[in-house]
Write a protein that holds these residues in place. Structure first.
Motif, PDB file in Angstrom:
ATOM      1  N   GLU A 141       0.422  -1.123  -0.290  1.00 10.52           N
ATOM      2  CA  GLU A 141       0.361   0.143   0.208  1.00 10.52           C
ATOM      3  C   GLU A 141       0.598   1.265  -0.132  1.00 10.52           C
ATOM      4  O   GLU A 141       0.229   2.408  -0.122  1.00 10.52           O
ATOM      5  N   THR A 142       2.375   1.047   0.623  1.00 14.77           N
ATOM      6  CA  THR A 142       2.835   2.196   0.661  1.00 14.77           C
ATOM      7  C   THR A 142       3.690   2.629  -0.863  1.00 14.77           C
ATOM      8  O   THR A 142       3.911   2.095  -1.450  1.00 14.77           O
ATOM      9  N   GLN A 143       3.486   3.974  -1.065  1.00 12.19           N
ATOM     10  CA  GLN A 143       4.297   5.096  -2.629  1.00 12.19           C
ATOM     11  C   GLN A 143       6.030   4.617  -1.269  1.00 12.19           C
ATOM     12  O   GLN A 143       7.009   5.165  -2.474  1.00 12.19           O
ATOM     13  N   ASP A 144       5.398   5.018  -0.774  1.00 14.29           N
ATOM     14  CA  ASP A 144       7.638   5.489   0.076  1.00 14.29           C
ATOM     15  C   ASP A 144       8.608   4.029   0.033  1.00 14.29           C
ATOM     16  O   ASP A 144       8.144   3.347   0.611  1.00 14.29           O
ATOM     17  N   GLN A 145       9.313   4.434  -0.715  1.00 10.36           N
ATOM     18  CA  GLN A 145       9.714   2.903  -1.217  1.00 10.36           C
ATOM     19  C   GLN A 145      11.088   2.925   0.013  1.00 10.36           C
ATOM     20  O   GLN A 145      11.037   1.444   0.342  1.00 10.36           O
ATOM     21  N   ALA A 146      11.648   3.466   1.266  1.00 11.71           N
ATOM     22  CA  ALA A 146      12.237   2.578   2.327  1.00 11.71           C
ATOM     23  C   ALA A 146      11.157   2.397   3.534  1.00 11.71           C
ATOM     24  O   ALA A 146      11.556   1.411   3.675  1.00 11.71           O
ATOM     25  N   ALA A 147       9.570   3.389   3.042  1.00 14.66           N
ATOM     26  CA  ALA A 147       8.573   1.852   4.030  1.00 14.66           C
ATOM     27  C   ALA A 147       8.559   0.698   3.537  1.00 14.66           C
ATOM     28  O   ALA A 147       8.686  -0.351   4.657  1.00 14.66           O
ATOM     29  N   LYS A 148       8.000   0.830   1.970  1.00 19.83           N
ATOM     30  CA  LYS A 148       7.864  -0.360   1.280  1.00 19.83           C
ATOM     31  C   LYS A 148       9.418  -1.505   2.052  1.00 19.83           C
ATOM     32  O   LYS A 148       8.684  -3.114   1.592  1.00 19.83           O
ATOM     33  N   THR A 149      10.226  -1.413   2.136  1.00 13.91           N
ATOM     34  CA  THR A 149      11.471  -1.763   2.395  1.00 13.91           C
ATOM     35  C   THR A 149      11.746  -2.554   3.468  1.00 13.91           C
ATOM     36  O   THR A 149      11.075  -3.236   4.259  1.00 13.91           O
ATOM     37  N   LEU A 150      11.138  -1.249   4.534  1.00 14.33           N
ATOM     38  CA  LEU A 150      11.447  -1.643   6.134  1.00 14.33           C
ATOM     39  C   LEU A 150      10.268  -3.327   5.623  1.00 14.33           C
ATOM     40  O   LEU A 150      10.564  -3.867   6.494  1.00 14.33           O
ATOM     41  N   PHE A 151       8.843  -2.626   5.416  1.00 14.09           N
ATOM     42  CA  PHE A 151       7.745  -3.444   5.318  1.00 14.09           C
ATOM     43  C   PHE A 151       8.326  -4.896   5.247  1.00 14.09           C
ATOM     44  O   PHE A 151       7.542  -6.101   5.688  1.00 14.09           O
ATOM     45  N   GLN A 152       8.446  -4.782   3.774  1.00 11.13           N
ATOM     46  CA  GLN A 152       8.808  -6.306   3.174  1.00 11.13           C
ATOM     47  C   GLN A 152      10.370  -6.999   4.642  1.00 11.13           C
ATOM     48  O   GLN A 152       9.867  -8.898   4.477  1.00 11.13           O
ATOM     49  N   ASN A 153      11.063  -6.645   4.777  1.00  5.84           N
ATOM     50  CA  ASN A 153      12.049  -7.271   5.659  1.00  5.84           C
ATOM     51  C   ASN A 153      11.365  -7.771   6.991  1.00  5.84           C
ATOM     52  O   ASN A 153      11.817  -8.611   7.398  1.00  5.84           O
ATOM     53  N   LEU A 154      10.544  -7.192   7.296  1.00  2.59           N
ATOM     54  CA  LEU A 154       9.985  -7.547   8.559  1.00  2.59           C
ATOM     55  C   LEU A 154       8.569  -8.281   8.065  1.00  2.59           C
ATOM     56  O   LEU A 154       8.884  -9.146   9.299  1.00  2.59           O
ATOM     57  N   ALA A 155       8.219  -8.132   6.893  1.00  2.00           N
ATOM     58  CA  ALA A 155       7.676  -9.696   6.950  1.00  2.00           C
ATOM     59  C   ALA A 155       8.151 -10.755   7.171  1.00  2.00           C
ATOM     60  O   ALA A 155       8.094 -11.819   6.932  1.00  2.00           O
ATOM     61  N   GLN A 156       9.194 -10.722   6.221  1.00  2.00           N
ATOM     62  CA  GLN A 156      10.438 -11.420   5.792  1.00  2.00           C
ATOM     63  C   GLN A 156      11.057 -11.978   7.099  1.00  2.00           C
ATOM     64  O   GLN A 156      10.597 -13.938   7.683  1.00  2.00           O
ATOM     65  N   SER A 157      11.617 -11.129   8.059  1.00  2.00           N
ATOM     66  CA  SER A 157      11.456 -12.002   9.251  1.00  2.00           C
ATOM     67  C   SER A 157      10.361 -12.865  10.324  1.00  2.00           C
ATOM     68  O   SER A 157      10.840 -13.576  10.963  1.00  2.00           O
ATOM     69  N   GLN A 158       8.950 -12.328   9.939  1.00  2.00           N
ATOM     70  CA  GLN A 158       8.049 -12.742  10.575  1.00  2.00           C
ATOM     71  C   GLN A 158       7.122 -14.052  10.298  1.00  2.00           C
ATOM     72  O   GLN A 158       7.464 -15.045  10.306  1.00  2.00           O
ATOM     73  N   GLN A 159       8.445 -14.285   8.915  1.00  2.00           N
ATOM     74  CA  GLN A 159       7.876 -15.423   8.842  1.00  2.00           C
ATOM     75  C   GLN A 159       8.821 -16.215   8.892  1.00  2.00           C
ATOM     76  O   GLN A 159       8.537 -17.575   8.977  1.00  2.00           O
ATOM     77  N   THR A 160       9.958 -16.156   8.872  1.00  2.00           N
ATOM     78  CA  THR A 160      10.589 -16.798   9.564  1.00  2.00           C
ATOM     79  C   THR A 160      10.048 -17.380  11.206  1.00  2.00           C
ATOM     80  O   THR A 160      10.541 -18.780  11.515  1.00  2.00           O
ATOM     81  N   ILE A 161       9.894 -16.596  12.220  1.00  2.00           N
ATOM     82  CA  ILE A 161       8.806 -16.804  13.839  1.00  2.00           C
ATOM     83  C   ILE A 161       8.107 -17.799  13.334  1.00  2.00           C
ATOM     84  O   ILE A 161       8.056 -18.813  13.806  1.00  2.00           O
ATOM     85  N   VAL A 162       7.059 -17.484  12.369  1.00  2.00           N
ATOM     86  CA  VAL A 162       6.038 -18.471  11.850  1.00  2.00           C
ATOM     87  C   VAL A 162       6.711 -19.750  11.990  1.00  2.00           C
ATOM     88  O   VAL A 162       5.677 -21.066  12.064  1.00  2.00           O
ATOM     89  N   GLU A 163       7.731 -19.642  11.044  1.00  2.00           N
ATOM     90  CA  GLU A 163       7.867 -21.337  10.068  1.00  2.00           C
ATOM     91  C   GLU A 163       8.923 -22.173  12.251  1.00  2.00           C
ATOM     92  O   GLU A 163       8.462 -23.105  11.725  1.00  2.00           O
ATOM     93  N   ASN A 164       9.458 -20.941  12.755  1.00  2.00           N
ATOM     94  CA  ASN A 164      10.091 -21.371  14.057  1.00  2.00           C
ATOM     95  C   ASN A 164       8.888 -22.336  15.124  1.00  2.00           C
ATOM     96  O   ASN A 164       8.818 -23.215  15.893  1.00  2.00           O
ATOM     97  N   LEU A 165       8.049 -21.095  15.254  1.00  2.00           N
ATOM     98  CA  LEU A 165       6.642 -21.731  15.637  1.00  2.00           C
ATOM     99  C   LEU A 165       6.312 -22.661  14.939  1.00  2.00           C
ATOM    100  O   LEU A 165       5.907 -24.151  16.296  1.00  2.00           O
ATOM    101  N   ASN A 166       5.321 -23.142  14.296  1.00  2.00           N
ATOM    102  CA  ASN A 166       5.325 -23.701  13.996  1.00  2.00           C
ATOM    103  C   ASN A 166       5.387 -25.295  13.766  1.00  2.00           C
ATOM    104  O   ASN A 166       5.522 -26.909  14.576  1.00  2.00           O
TER     105      ASN A 166
END
Length: 68
Positions: A27-52
Motif C-alpha cells: 500500500e505504501t508509495q514510500d520506498q524506504a517504508a516498503k523495504t522496511l515492511f518487506q524485511n519485517l514480513a520476511q522476519s515474521q515468516q521465519t518466526i512463523v516457521e519456527n513456531l510451526n
C-alpha cells in the motif's frame, strides 16, 4: 487450554502480523517504508516457521498437547 492450542493461537496471530506487514508494503508509495515492511514480513515468516516447527515437536513429544 492446552499448550498446543496456545501455540496454534500464537501462530495464527503471528501469521496475521505477517499479512498486515505485507499489506502495508503493497500500500505504501514510500520506498524506504516498503523495504522496511518487506524485511519485517520476511522476519515474521521465519518466526512463523519456527513456531510451526516447535508445535510439531511438542505434538510429537507430548501427544496430550494435540488438539482433540
Amino acid at each position: 487450554m492446552t499448550v498446543g492450542t496456545k501455540m496454534q493461537q500464537t501462530i495464527a496471530s503471528a501469521e496475521s502480523v505477517m499479512a498486515n506487514l505485507k499489506s502495508f508494503a503493497l500500500e505504501t508509495q514510500d520506498q524506504a517504508a516498503k523495504t522496511l515492511f518487506q524485511n519485517l514480513a520476511q522476519s515474521q515468516q521465519t518466526i512463523v516457521e519456527n513456531l510451526n516447527a516447535r508445535l510439531q515437536y511438542i505434538q510429537q513429544q507430548e501427544p496430550q498437547y494435540k488438539n482433540q
